[in-house]
Design a protein around this motif. Structure first.
Motif, PDB file in Angstrom:
ATOM      1  N   GLY A 100       0.675  -1.176  -0.100  1.00  0.00           N
ATOM      2  CA  GLY A 100       0.007  -0.125  -0.078  1.00  0.00           C
ATOM      3  C   GLY A 100       0.684   1.039  -0.058  1.00  0.00           C
ATOM      4  O   GLY A 100       0.216   2.391   0.047  1.00  0.00           O
ATOM      5  N   VAL A 101       2.343   0.948  -0.062  1.00  0.00           N
ATOM      6  CA  VAL A 101       3.009   2.489  -0.095  1.00  0.00           C
ATOM      7  C   VAL A 101       2.913   3.114  -1.545  1.00  0.00           C
ATOM      8  O   VAL A 101       2.832   2.113  -2.525  1.00  0.00           O
ATOM      9  CB  VAL A 101       4.655   1.881   0.282  1.00  0.00           C
ATOM     10  CG1 VAL A 101       5.543   2.709  -0.103  1.00  0.00           C
ATOM     11  CG2 VAL A 101       4.523   1.190   1.761  1.00  0.00           C
ATOM     12  N   PRO A 102       3.137   4.294  -1.710  1.00  0.00           N
ATOM     13  CA  PRO A 102       2.897   4.784  -2.859  1.00  0.00           C
ATOM     14  C   PRO A 102       4.349   4.545  -3.854  1.00  0.00           C
ATOM     15  O   PRO A 102       5.246   4.161  -3.463  1.00  0.00           O
ATOM     16  CB  PRO A 102       3.256   6.303  -2.609  1.00  0.00           C
ATOM     17  CG  PRO A 102       2.545   6.389  -1.142  1.00  0.00           C
ATOM     18  CD  PRO A 102       3.083   5.279  -0.432  1.00  0.00           C
ATOM     19  N   VAL A 103       4.017   4.439  -5.088  1.00  0.00           N
ATOM     20  CA  VAL A 103       5.048   4.382  -6.114  1.00  0.00           C
ATOM     21  C   VAL A 103       5.080   5.347  -7.027  1.00  0.00           C
ATOM     22  O   VAL A 103       4.124   5.953  -7.273  1.00  0.00           O
ATOM     23  CB  VAL A 103       4.609   2.884  -6.914  1.00  0.00           C
ATOM     24  CG1 VAL A 103       5.624   2.887  -8.161  1.00  0.00           C
ATOM     25  CG2 VAL A 103       4.329   1.695  -6.158  1.00  0.00           C
ATOM     26  N   ARG A 104       6.368   5.847  -7.211  1.00  0.00           N
ATOM     27  CA  ARG A 104       6.423   7.112  -7.899  1.00  0.00           C
ATOM     28  C   ARG A 104       7.183   6.631  -9.323  1.00  0.00           C
ATOM     29  O   ARG A 104       7.534   5.460  -9.352  1.00  0.00           O
ATOM     30  CB  ARG A 104       7.751   7.960  -7.321  1.00  0.00           C
ATOM     31  CG  ARG A 104       7.299   8.739  -6.081  1.00  0.00           C
ATOM     32  CD  ARG A 104       8.415   9.493  -5.806  1.00  0.00           C
ATOM     33  NE  ARG A 104       7.984  10.223  -4.634  1.00  0.00           N
ATOM     34  CZ  ARG A 104       9.014  10.916  -3.704  1.00  0.00           C
ATOM     35  NH1 ARG A 104      10.112  10.712  -4.165  1.00  0.00           N
ATOM     36  NH2 ARG A 104       8.536  11.616  -2.677  1.00  0.00           N
ATOM     37  N   ARG A 105       6.631   7.349 -10.378  1.00  0.00           N
ATOM     38  CA  ARG A 105       7.133   6.999 -11.645  1.00  0.00           C
ATOM     39  C   ARG A 105       8.801   6.788 -11.569  1.00  0.00           C
ATOM     40  O   ARG A 105       9.484   7.728 -11.131  1.00  0.00           O
ATOM     41  CB  ARG A 105       6.648   8.260 -12.643  1.00  0.00           C
ATOM     42  CG  ARG A 105       7.065   7.885 -14.090  1.00  0.00           C
ATOM     43  CD  ARG A 105       6.711   9.037 -15.027  1.00  0.00           C
ATOM     44  NE  ARG A 105       6.795   8.454 -16.152  1.00  0.00           N
ATOM     45  CZ  ARG A 105       7.450   9.252 -17.228  1.00  0.00           C
ATOM     46  NH1 ARG A 105       8.029  10.444 -16.910  1.00  0.00           N
ATOM     47  NH2 ARG A 105       7.510   8.757 -18.526  1.00  0.00           N
ATOM     48  N   GLY A 106       9.215   5.921 -12.201  1.00  0.00           N
ATOM     49  CA  GLY A 106      10.614   5.582 -12.296  1.00  0.00           C
ATOM     50  C   GLY A 106      11.012   4.631 -11.145  1.00  0.00           C
ATOM     51  O   GLY A 106      12.185   4.085 -11.172  1.00  0.00           O
ATOM     52  N   ASP A 107      10.233   4.312 -10.023  1.00  0.00           N
ATOM     53  CA  ASP A 107      10.615   3.258  -8.892  1.00  0.00           C
ATOM     54  C   ASP A 107      10.793   1.709  -9.625  1.00  0.00           C
ATOM     55  O   ASP A 107      10.022   1.612 -10.742  1.00  0.00           O
ATOM     56  CB  ASP A 107       9.829   3.311  -7.957  1.00  0.00           C
ATOM     57  CG  ASP A 107       9.565   4.609  -6.984  1.00  0.00           C
ATOM     58  OD1 ASP A 107      10.810   5.138  -6.954  1.00  0.00           O
ATOM     59  OD2 ASP A 107       8.480   4.740  -6.136  1.00  0.00           O
ATOM     60  N   ALA A 108      11.603   1.195  -9.110  1.00  0.00           N
ATOM     61  CA  ALA A 108      11.923  -0.013  -9.403  1.00  0.00           C
ATOM     62  C   ALA A 108      10.802  -1.153  -8.990  1.00  0.00           C
ATOM     63  O   ALA A 108      10.349  -0.956  -7.792  1.00  0.00           O
ATOM     64  CB  ALA A 108      13.011  -0.699  -8.976  1.00  0.00           C
ATOM     65  N   VAL A 109      10.010  -1.709  -9.982  1.00  0.00           N
ATOM     66  CA  VAL A 109       8.618  -2.293  -9.522  1.00  0.00           C
ATOM     67  C   VAL A 109       8.570  -3.703 -10.319  1.00  0.00           C
ATOM     68  O   VAL A 109       9.545  -4.188 -11.135  1.00  0.00           O
ATOM     69  CB  VAL A 109       7.488  -1.595  -9.848  1.00  0.00           C
ATOM     70  CG1 VAL A 109       7.330  -0.369  -8.942  1.00  0.00           C
ATOM     71  CG2 VAL A 109       7.333  -1.348 -11.400  1.00  0.00           C
ATOM     72  N   PHE A 110       7.816  -4.526  -9.936  1.00  0.00           N
ATOM     73  CA  PHE A 110       7.388  -5.873 -10.643  1.00  0.00           C
ATOM     74  C   PHE A 110       5.863  -5.450 -11.249  1.00  0.00           C
ATOM     75  O   PHE A 110       5.084  -4.860 -10.131  1.00  0.00           O
ATOM     76  CB  PHE A 110       7.294  -6.973  -9.845  1.00  0.00           C
ATOM     77  CG  PHE A 110       8.533  -7.496  -9.536  1.00  0.00           C
ATOM     78  CD1 PHE A 110       9.178  -8.642 -10.297  1.00  0.00           C
ATOM     79  CD2 PHE A 110       9.532  -7.079  -8.421  1.00  0.00           C
ATOM     80  CE1 PHE A 110      10.637  -9.059 -10.083  1.00  0.00           C
ATOM     81  CE2 PHE A 110      10.810  -7.474  -8.362  1.00  0.00           C
ATOM     82  CZ  PHE A 110      11.414  -8.318  -8.888  1.00  0.00           C
ATOM     83  N   ARG A 111       5.648  -5.950 -12.351  1.00  0.00           N
ATOM     84  CA  ARG A 111       4.385  -5.531 -12.948  1.00  0.00           C
ATOM     85  C   ARG A 111       3.923  -7.077 -13.620  1.00  0.00           C
ATOM     86  O   ARG A 111       4.836  -7.772 -14.361  1.00  0.00           O
ATOM     87  CB  ARG A 111       4.491  -4.626 -14.146  1.00  0.00           C
ATOM     88  CG  ARG A 111       4.528  -3.272 -13.566  1.00  0.00           C
ATOM     89  CD  ARG A 111       4.404  -2.169 -14.474  1.00  0.00           C
ATOM     90  NE  ARG A 111       5.035  -2.562 -15.803  1.00  0.00           N
ATOM     91  CZ  ARG A 111       6.348  -2.054 -16.360  1.00  0.00           C
ATOM     92  NH1 ARG A 111       7.197  -1.270 -15.389  1.00  0.00           N
ATOM     93  NH2 ARG A 111       6.952  -2.394 -17.390  1.00  0.00           N
ATOM     94  N   PRO A 112       2.560  -7.384 -13.814  1.00  0.00           N
ATOM     95  CA  PRO A 112       2.199  -8.572 -14.618  1.00  0.00           C
ATOM     96  C   PRO A 112       2.711  -8.509 -16.041  1.00  0.00           C
ATOM     97  O   PRO A 112       2.701  -7.372 -16.760  1.00  0.00           O
ATOM     98  CB  PRO A 112       0.494  -8.170 -14.553  1.00  0.00           C
ATOM     99  CG  PRO A 112       0.339  -7.274 -13.455  1.00  0.00           C
ATOM    100  CD  PRO A 112       1.482  -6.291 -13.367  1.00  0.00           C
TER     101      PRO A 112
END
Length: 136
Positions: free
Chosen positions: A93-105
């Protein structure tokens, strides 16, 4: 021809909307991918239940999750990347900013998954251990 999609009528009712608008079904192929994504909502911001996350490779994870409106997904592949837009981490539930390292489907065969806009912050997951990476 426009008609009311029964499933969208049910989902709209669950979300508290009382007015139903006839929508074309299915989405015309002529519409761009960006436009289709714009009409999607993030599933994980809507009380999703993540049951299991397992490292598949060093840059992919398998996520088993369910949502009352989208269904149940076992071992959905998610790939590491960078957030294209701001959002919310589906795990914390933590905010994600554009450019953050993430996993996506992972998108397969040009088909966007129902939860294509969801993200999990990469820094919330522990890096895979050597035994997982090598399969031993």
């Amino acid at each position: 021809m426009n008609r009311i999609d029964p499933w969208m009528q049910i989902v709209s009712g669950l979300r508290g909307r009382t007015r139903f608008v006839a929508q074309p079904n299915p989405i015309p192929a002529a519409r761009g991918k960006r436009e289709r994504c714009g009409s999607m909502t993030t599933a994980m911001a809507n009380a999703v239940s993540i049951r299991r996350i397992e490292w598949q490779t060093t840059c992919t994870i398998l996520v088993s999750w369910s949502d009352s409106t989208l269904g149940r997904f076992e071992d959905q592949t998610w790939r590491a990347g960078f957030a294209r837009t701001s959002g919310i981490c589906g795990l914390t539930g933590v905010p994600v900013r554009r450019g953050d390292a993430v996993f996506r489907p992972l998108q397969k065969g040009g088909v966007l998954p129902r939860n294509a806009l969801d993200m999990i912050r990469a820094d919330t997951l522990r890096a895979p251990q050597n035994s997982l990476e090598t399969g031993h």
